[in-house]
Design a protein around this motif. Structure first.
Motif, PDB file in Angstrom:
ATOM      1  N   MET A  78      79.973  39.544  37.112  1.00 54.39           N
ATOM      2  CA  MET A  78      80.645  38.461  36.901  1.00 54.39           C
ATOM      3  C   MET A  78      80.492  38.160  35.296  1.00 54.39           C
ATOM      4  SD  MET A  78      80.530  36.338  40.085  1.00 54.39           S
ATOM      5  CE  MET A  78      81.657  35.113  39.710  1.00 54.39           C
ATOM      6  N   PRO A  79      79.294  38.263  34.600  1.00 53.84           N
ATOM      7  CA  PRO A  79      79.181  37.930  33.418  1.00 53.84           C
ATOM      8  C   PRO A  79      79.895  38.798  32.434  1.00 53.84           C
ATOM      9  CG  PRO A  79      77.169  37.771  34.269  1.00 53.84           C
ATOM     10  CD  PRO A  79      78.065  38.250  35.454  1.00 53.84           C
ATOM     11  N   GLU A  80      80.137  40.030  32.710  1.00 55.77           N
ATOM     12  CA  GLU A  80      80.990  40.698  31.989  1.00 55.77           C
ATOM     13  C   GLU A  80      82.442  40.767  32.083  1.00 55.77           C
ATOM     14  OE1 GLU A  80      81.302  43.046  28.789  1.00 55.77           O
ATOM     15  OE2 GLU A  80      79.225  43.450  29.973  1.00 55.77           O
ATOM     16  N   PHE A  81      82.896  40.359  33.294  1.00 59.15           N
ATOM     17  CA  PHE A  81      84.225  39.837  33.348  1.00 59.15           C
ATOM     18  C   PHE A  81      84.481  38.490  32.727  1.00 59.15           C
ATOM     19  CE2 PHE A  81      84.632  41.600  38.123  1.00 59.15           C
ATOM     20  CZ  PHE A  81      84.673  42.972  37.554  1.00 59.15           C
ATOM     21  N   THR A  82      83.506  37.774  32.556  1.00 59.68           N
ATOM     22  CA  THR A  82      83.621  36.680  31.639  1.00 59.68           C
ATOM     23  C   THR A  82      83.869  36.720  30.187  1.00 59.68           C
ATOM     24  OG1 THR A  82      82.557  35.351  33.327  1.00 59.68           O
ATOM     25  CG2 THR A  82      82.433  34.278  30.963  1.00 59.68           C
ATOM     26  N   ARG A  83      83.140  37.859  29.791  1.00 55.96           N
ATOM     27  CA  ARG A  83      83.075  38.077  28.595  1.00 55.96           C
ATOM     28  C   ARG A  83      84.649  38.988  28.119  1.00 55.96           C
ATOM     29  NH1 ARG A  83      77.739  38.838  29.002  1.00 55.96           N
ATOM     30  NH2 ARG A  83      77.506  40.752  30.127  1.00 55.96           N
ATOM     31  N   LEU A  84      84.959  39.765  28.818  1.00 55.28           N
ATOM     32  CA  LEU A  84      86.115  40.358  28.900  1.00 55.28           C
ATOM     33  C   LEU A  84      87.424  39.541  28.978  1.00 55.28           C
ATOM     34  CD1 LEU A  84      85.629  43.625  30.758  1.00 55.28           C
ATOM     35  CD2 LEU A  84      86.090  43.679  28.399  1.00 55.28           C
ATOM     36  N   GLN A  85      87.160  38.184  29.770  1.00 50.55           N
ATOM     37  CA  GLN A  85      88.375  37.407  29.858  1.00 50.55           C
ATOM     38  C   GLN A  85      88.531  36.725  28.239  1.00 50.55           C
ATOM     39  OE1 GLN A  85      90.492  36.318  32.365  1.00 50.55           O
ATOM     40  NE2 GLN A  85      91.380  35.301  30.570  1.00 50.55           N
ATOM     41  N   THR A  86      87.285  36.376  27.966  1.00 49.34           N
ATOM     42  CA  THR A  86      87.408  35.805  26.502  1.00 49.34           C
ATOM     43  C   THR A  86      87.898  36.716  25.329  1.00 49.34           C
ATOM     44  OG1 THR A  86      85.472  34.485  26.797  1.00 49.34           O
ATOM     45  CG2 THR A  86      85.591  34.958  24.594  1.00 49.34           C
ATOM     46  N   VAL A 115      81.975  30.985  35.230  1.00 50.05           N
ATOM     47  CA  VAL A 115      82.836  31.781  34.764  1.00 50.05           C
ATOM     48  C   VAL A 115      83.979  31.060  33.932  1.00 50.05           C
ATOM     49  CG1 VAL A 115      82.473  33.434  36.363  1.00 50.05           C
ATOM     50  CG2 VAL A 115      84.318  32.098  36.797  1.00 50.05           C
ATOM     51  N   ASN A 116      84.734  31.826  32.821  1.00 48.55           N
ATOM     52  CA  ASN A 116      86.105  31.319  32.278  1.00 48.55           C
ATOM     53  C   ASN A 116      87.284  31.732  32.580  1.00 48.55           C
ATOM     54  OD1 ASN A 116      85.945  33.689  31.467  1.00 48.55           O
ATOM     55  ND2 ASN A 116      85.923  33.335  29.318  1.00 48.55           N
TER      56      ASN A 116
END
Length: 174
Positions: A78-86, A115-116
Motif C-alpha cells: 500500500m505505501p508504494e501504491f500511495t507513492r504511485l498515486q502521487t 493512503v491518498n
C-alpha cells in the motif's frame, strides 16, 4: 490398501496442491484476465457509508486493489501504491482500494497507514467480482488494471511490486 496408507496418500496430495498454490501466490504469478472483461458498474460503500460507483473513474487508468487489514502482503504494497498515486495521478491513473474487511478495522488501519486514494468496503459481491476478474485462487492481495476505455489489461494475484506495476502502466499512461 489399508486406510492409513490411503489417508497419508490423500494428505500428501493435498500438501502438494497447497504447495503449488502457495508457490504461485508467493511468486505473484499473474492471473489470466478473462477475455473481453471490462470494468463493471459496481457500487460499493466508502468508509463514511456513502455509495460509490466504480464508473466514477471512467476515462482513467484504473488500478483496483482488493486487500484486507489482516493480509501482511496487502499492507506492505500500500505505501508504494500511495507513492504511485502521487506520481501518476496527474497523468490519469487512479488507484482504488477495495477492503475485504470490517469498516472499523479498515479505519483503524488507515489511521496508522494513510493512503491518498479512495478505499471502498467490499462484501461478498466484491469477492465474487474479483473472481470474475481473474482471482481464481481467491487470495489477497489481488489487483486489476483497466485502461482508459475500461478494458481489463492485467490481473495480478499476490503482491504487486513497483517494477511489475509500472511495466503494466507504462503503455497506458500518456
Amino acid at each position: 490398501m489399508n486406510s492409513s496408507k490411503l489417508l497419508y496418500g490423500l494428505l500428501a496430495l493435498a500438501a502438494l496442491l497447497l504447495g503449488i498454490l502457495a508457490q504461485r501466490w508467493m511468486s505473484g504469478e499473474p492471473s489470466a484476465p478473462p477475455n473481453g472483461a471490462s470494468v463493471d458498474s459496481v457500487s460499493l460503500r466508502d468508509l463514511d457509508g456513502n455509495p460509490r460507483d466504480i464508473a466514477e473513474w471512467k476515462g482513467k487508468v484504473l488500478v483496483l486493489n482488493f486487500w484486507a487489514t489482516w493480509c501482511a502482503p496487502c499492507r506492505e504494497e500500500m505505501p508504494e501504491f500511495t507513492r504511485l498515486q502521487t506520481e501518476l495521478g496527474g497523468k490519469g491513473v487512479q488507484f482504488v482500494g477495495i477492503a475485504i474487511d470490517e469498516s472499523e478495522a479498515v479505519q483503524d488501519f488507515l489511521k496508522e497507514t494513510p493512503v491518498n486514494y479512495p478505499i471502498l468496503l467490499g462484501d461478498e459481491r466484491a469477492v465474487a467480482w474479483a473472481e470474475r476478474l481473474g482471482n481464481r485462487l481467491g487470495v489477497l492481495p489481488f489487483s486489476v488494471v483497466f485502461n482508459r476505455d475500461g478494458q481489463l489489461v492485467d490481473a495480478h494475484i499476490g503482491p504487486f511490486s513497483r517494477e511489475q506495476l509500472t511495466e503494466v502502466l507504462k503503455p497506458l499512461v500518456h
